[in-house]
Every structure is written in structure tokens, then in C-alpha cells.
Design a protein around this motif. Structure first.
Motif, mmCIF file in Angstrom:
data_model
loop_
_atom_site.group_PDB
_atom_site.id
_atom_site.type_symbol
_atom_site.label_atom_id
_atom_site.label_comp_id
_atom_site.label_asym_id
_atom_site.label_seq_id
_atom_site.Cartn_x
_atom_site.Cartn_y
_atom_site.Cartn_z
ATOM 1 N N LEU A 1 13.103 -2.536 -6.929
ATOM 2 C CA LEU A 1 12.287 -1.734 -7.841
ATOM 3 C C LEU A 1 11.919 -0.381 -7.231
ATOM 4 C CD1 LEU A 1 9.967 -4.572 -9.192
ATOM 5 C CD2 LEU A 1 11.692 -3.317 -10.510
ATOM 6 N N VAL A 2 11.622 -0.383 -5.936
ATOM 7 C CA VAL A 2 11.240 0.877 -5.275
ATOM 8 C C VAL A 2 12.482 1.728 -5.030
ATOM 9 C CG1 VAL A 2 10.160 1.861 -3.194
ATOM 10 C CG2 VAL A 2 9.202 -0.205 -4.227
ATOM 11 N N ALA A 3 13.591 1.068 -4.708
ATOM 12 C CA ALA A 3 14.862 1.752 -4.404
ATOM 13 C C ALA A 3 14.662 2.944 -3.463
ATOM 14 C CB ALA A 3 15.555 2.176 -5.698
ATOM 15 N N PRO A 4 14.121 2.692 -2.258
ATOM 16 C CA PRO A 4 13.877 3.815 -1.345
ATOM 17 C C PRO A 4 15.188 4.366 -0.792
ATOM 18 C CG PRO A 4 13.555 1.740 -0.199
ATOM 19 C CD PRO A 4 13.857 1.390 -1.626
ATOM 20 N N ASP A 5 15.125 5.572 -0.234
ATOM 21 C CA ASP A 5 16.308 6.095 0.482
ATOM 22 C C ASP A 5 16.468 5.359 1.809
ATOM 23 O OD1 ASP A 5 16.924 8.011 -1.417
ATOM 24 O OD2 ASP A 5 15.504 9.451 -0.570
ATOM 25 N N ILE A 6 15.324 5.031 2.410
ATOM 26 C CA ILE A 6 15.370 4.403 3.740
ATOM 27 C C ILE A 6 14.420 3.198 3.779
ATOM 28 C CG2 ILE A 6 14.859 4.732 6.200
ATOM 29 C CD1 ILE A 6 15.698 7.596 5.910
ATOM 30 N N LEU A 7 14.942 2.123 4.354
ATOM 31 C CA LEU A 7 14.144 0.910 4.554
ATOM 32 C C LEU A 7 13.966 0.720 6.054
ATOM 33 C CD1 LEU A 7 13.012 -1.824 3.402
ATOM 34 C CD2 LEU A 7 15.314 -2.742 3.727
ATOM 35 N N ASP B 1 0.864 -1.174 0.000
ATOM 36 C CA ASP B 1 0.000 0.000 0.000
ATOM 37 C C ASP B 1 0.904 1.228 0.000
ATOM 38 O OD1 ASP B 1 -2.415 1.329 -0.074
ATOM 39 O OD2 ASP B 1 -2.604 1.456 2.104
ATOM 40 N N GLY B 2 0.474 2.287 -0.689
ATOM 41 C CA GLY B 2 1.258 3.522 -0.698
ATOM 42 C C GLY B 2 1.815 3.828 -2.069
ATOM 43 N N ASP B 3 2.945 4.534 -2.041
ATOM 44 C CA ASP B 3 3.534 5.066 -3.269
ATOM 45 C C ASP B 3 4.722 4.202 -3.723
ATOM 46 O OD1 ASP B 3 4.676 6.546 -5.253
ATOM 47 O OD2 ASP B 3 5.139 8.298 -4.016
ATOM 48 N N PRO B 4 4.643 3.562 -4.893
ATOM 49 C CA PRO B 4 5.757 2.722 -5.372
ATOM 50 C C PRO B 4 7.037 3.527 -5.645
ATOM 51 C CG PRO B 4 3.770 2.330 -6.659
ATOM 52 C CD PRO B 4 3.497 3.529 -5.810
ATOM 53 N N ALA B 5 6.905 4.872 -5.654
ATOM 54 C CA ALA B 5 8.110 5.698 -5.840
ATOM 55 C C ALA B 5 8.532 6.332 -4.513
ATOM 56 C CB ALA B 5 7.833 6.781 -6.880
ATOM 57 N N ALA B 6 8.056 5.774 -3.401
ATOM 58 C CA ALA B 6 8.310 6.381 -2.083
ATOM 59 C C ALA B 6 9.795 6.391 -1.732
ATOM 60 C CB ALA B 6 7.536 5.613 -1.014
ATOM 61 N N ARG B 7 10.190 7.364 -0.916
ATOM 62 C CA ARG B 7 11.580 7.437 -0.410
ATOM 63 C C ARG B 7 11.733 6.602 0.861
ATOM 64 N NH1 ARG B 7 14.624 7.550 -3.340
ATOM 65 N NH2 ARG B 7 12.944 6.658 -4.506
ATOM 66 N N LEU B 8 10.590 6.291 1.492
ATOM 67 C CA LEU B 8 10.630 5.491 2.727
ATOM 68 C C LEU B 8 9.777 4.241 2.534
ATOM 69 C CD1 LEU B 8 11.326 5.225 5.789
ATOM 70 C CD2 LEU B 8 9.227 6.489 6.263
ATOM 71 N N MET B 9 10.373 3.094 2.827
ATOM 72 C CA MET B 9 9.631 1.837 2.675
ATOM 73 C C MET B 9 9.628 1.110 4.015
ATOM 74 S SD MET B 9 10.363 -1.047 -0.150
ATOM 75 C CE MET B 9 9.729 -2.701 0.041
ATOM 76 N N LEU B 10 8.459 0.621 4.434
ATOM 77 C CA LEU B 10 8.349 -0.075 5.719
ATOM 78 C C LEU B 10 7.881 -1.504 5.489
ATOM 79 C CD1 LEU B 10 6.729 3.019 6.217
ATOM 80 C CD2 LEU B 10 7.641 2.363 8.425
ATOM 81 N N VAL B 11 8.536 -2.446 6.156
ATOM 82 C CA VAL B 11 8.194 -3.863 5.949
ATOM 83 C C VAL B 11 7.869 -4.515 7.293
ATOM 84 C CG1 VAL B 11 8.971 -6.066 5.009
ATOM 85 C CG2 VAL B 11 9.740 -3.934 3.951
ATOM 86 N N GLY B 12 6.647 -5.033 7.400
ATOM 87 C CA GLY B 12 6.214 -5.726 8.618
ATOM 88 C C GLY B 12 6.368 -7.229 8.477
ATOM 89 N N GLU B 13 5.713 -7.957 9.386
ATOM 90 C CA GLU B 13 5.905 -9.413 9.456
ATOM 91 C C GLU B 13 4.979 -10.167 8.494
ATOM 92 O OE1 GLU B 13 5.663 -10.870 13.451
ATOM 93 O OE2 GLU B 13 5.184 -12.897 12.801
ATOM 94 N N ALA B 14 3.689 -10.045 8.714
ATOM 95 C CA ALA B 14 2.729 -10.820 7.915
ATOM 96 C C ALA B 14 1.354 -10.191 8.075
ATOM 97 C CB ALA B 14 2.696 -12.259 8.411
ATOM 98 N N PRO B 15 0.500 -10.332 7.068
ATOM 99 C CA PRO B 15 -0.847 -9.777 7.188
ATOM 100 C C PRO B 15 -1.637 -10.464 8.305
ATOM 101 C CG PRO B 15 -0.383 -10.520 4.927
ATOM 102 C CD PRO B 15 0.737 -10.998 5.779
ATOM 103 N N GLY B 16 -2.517 -9.700 8.949
ATOM 104 C CA GLY B 16 -3.440 -10.272 9.927
ATOM 105 C C GLY B 16 -4.825 -10.430 9.304
ATOM 106 N N ALA B 17 -5.846 -10.634 10.159
ATOM 107 C CA ALA B 17 -7.189 -10.947 9.657
ATOM 108 C C ALA B 17 -7.767 -9.801 8.808
ATOM 109 C CB ALA B 17 -8.109 -11.243 10.833
#
Ligand code: URA
Length: 276
Positions: free
Chosen positions: A193-199, A112-128
């Protein structure tokens, strides 16, 4: 004399017993299984369920179970590497049948969000709720994540949010080593592909999967790591946040997270200046 229950009464009994969802399309006749040989006790052991985002024990294996075969991972990597943009990667995942979680999930939960974003956040797994809507972080922890982003002036739509596995593990259990490893090539391609500045990794499992760090999040937060994508030459600045699910359980950790968010804000503005 045995009383016959109506389907509605049976359903009500299941709900009273704590069942809150169905995870199979087909009914299973458990009585027919009684005569089948008992499964190997070790193999049948369910993966542990811990509060999503609970800090990993130092040195503990984050993902239970055996890993996937090299061939399975190689095939996932080949498929992922052929995607030339985020849309193509989404389509490739929709068609991908190599992860067992897909069988019990309602929807693929990609980004979800902007595929050209400078900040990308990655969580664990989807919930219900994520499983129902097909979007990451839309439940209570998503609401908190939105507030965390807003506190440093970022709209959710300006960042890119995803998870290390793209389908919900039944009952919110921790993804197995196999499920995590088979999704990893797609996540790695997404980051390329997103190549964010910050992960930013949210919680222990995402940190272990992407940064190879298995210490507790409490020790890893507040620091910068270098995430090295396979194809790009430049490493990406990466950091660890306490998972919002865990923050909901232990609000005393919010002070530390506020410091971490300020650190991310500062790094983002430095990156923006350098790009000017
Ligand atoms: N927790 C996660 O790690 N990811 C989600 O998408 C929602 C909750």
C-alpha cells in the motif's frame, strides 16, 4: 508464625524482585495450579531474550518455536488483502485477534509517519514505551533513529516507520516464529500500500522476515536487495541497517551506519530524479 503482608508490601516486594510491569488483566492463583500436571518442559521453554537488534548468528533460526498453521496465515492474508489503504489496514489489525501477543499488549503499535513516504523502515517489535504510546520507535532507540534520519536531512514525519510484529512481546523477548508469521501478511500488505522507493530493515529479525536473509547484519548491511511485493510487478530497493538498539550498545558501529545512511540518501535522490 506466618506474617501477613499488605497489598502495598506485596507490590513493593515484586518491584524489588525486578517486576516492572503487569502483563495480565486477571490475577492467577498460582497455589491452585500446584496440583495441575506439569507442562511439557520443551513446550514451556521461554523464547530467548536477546538485546533487541543484536546481530543474528549466521545461519541461526531467528525466530524460535513452531510456525503457525497454514490456515491461520491464509486467514491473516485474506484479511490484510482486503484493506485498500493504510487506514483500512490499521482498522483490520485493531479487530484482528489471531496473534497471541495482543493478549498481553497494552496497545496495537502500527505505524508512525507518512503513509505516502518514499522511505519505509521496519524494526523488530515494539518495546515498553512503544506499547504504552501505541507508536513505533518512541523510546531511546527511536530517539537515535530520529537523529539518524535527521543526519541525512529526513524528518521522522517524512518517512514511514513500523515493526514486523504489531504488539509488544512480553519482557521484550524475541517474537516467536508463529507471532512473526501471523503478522507478516499485514506487513506485506502495508509495504504494497505504501509502495516506497526504498525499504530499510532494522536488525536481523526484520531482515530475515522481509528479505529472507539470515546472515549476520554485519555481512548484509551496505548492500542492496530486491524486495518483491506480492501484487506489484516492480521490486523495491531494500537495504539493511544495524538496529538502533544495537548501536546504543556498540557505538563503534555508528561509522558503518553513517556510510549506510549516505548510501540510502543517494538512492533516494536518484529515485526522486527518476520520478521527475
Ligand atoms: N525496537 C524495535 O524494533 N521497534 C520499536 O518500535 C522500538 C524498539
Amino acid at each position: 508464625m506466618m506474617e501477613t503482608l499488605s497489598p502495598l508490601e506485596i507490590l513493593r516486594w515484586h518491584v524489588d524482585m525486578g517486576a516492572d510491569e503487569t502483563i495480565g488483566e486477571q490475577t492467577v492463583d498460582r497455589f491452585a495450579l500446584i496440583d495441575s500436571p506439569a507442562p511439557d518442559a520443551a513446550a514451556a521453554k521461554p523464547a530467548p531474550v536477546s538485546p533487541r537488534g543484536a546481530p543474528a548468528q549466521a545461519g541461526a533460526a531467528v525466530y524460535p518455536g513452531p510456525g503457525p498453521s497454514e490456515e491461520m496465515v491464509k486467514s491473516a492474508r485474506e484479511i490484510a488483502s482486503q484493506a485498500s489503504d493504510v487506514d483500512a489496514l490499521h482498522k483490520a489489525l485493531l479487530a484482528f485477534d489471531g496473534c497471541g501477543l495482543k493478549k498481553t499488549a497494552t496497545n496495537l503499535v502500527f505505524v508512525d509517519g507518512d503513509p505516502a513516504a518514499r522511505l519505509m523502515l521496519v524494526g523488530e517489535a515494539p518495546g515498553a514505551q512503544e506499547d504504552r504510546q501505541g507508536l513505533p520507535f518512541v523510546g531511546p532507540s527511536g530517539e537515535l533513529l530520529n537523529k539518524m534520519l535527521a543526519s541525512i536531512g529526513l524528518a521522522r514525519s517524512a518517512v514511514l516507520i513500523s515493526n514486523t510484529v504489531f504488539w509488544r512481546p512480553p519482557g521484550n523477548r524475541t517474537p516467536t516464529r508463529q507471532e512473526s508469521a501471523i503478522c507478516l501478511p499485514f506487513m506485506e500488505r502495508l509495504i504494497e500500500l505504501v509502495a516506497p522507493d526504498i525499504l530499510v530493515t532494522l536488525g536481523g529479525p526484520a531482515t530475515k522476515a522481509l528479505l529472507g536473509q539470515s546472515q549476520g547484519v554485519g555481512r548484509l548491511r551496505g548492500r542492496w536487495f530486491a524486495y518483491q511485493p506480492h501484487s506489484a510487478t516492480n521490486p523495491i530497493d531494500a537495504t539493511v541497517l544495524i538496529h538502533p538498539d544495537y548501536l546504543l550498545l556498540t557505538p563503534t558501529q555508528k561509522r558503518a551506519t553513517w556510510q549506510d545512511l549516505l548510501m540510502i540518501k543517494e538512492k533516494l535522490s536518484l529515485a526522486a530524479k527518476a520520478a521527475d
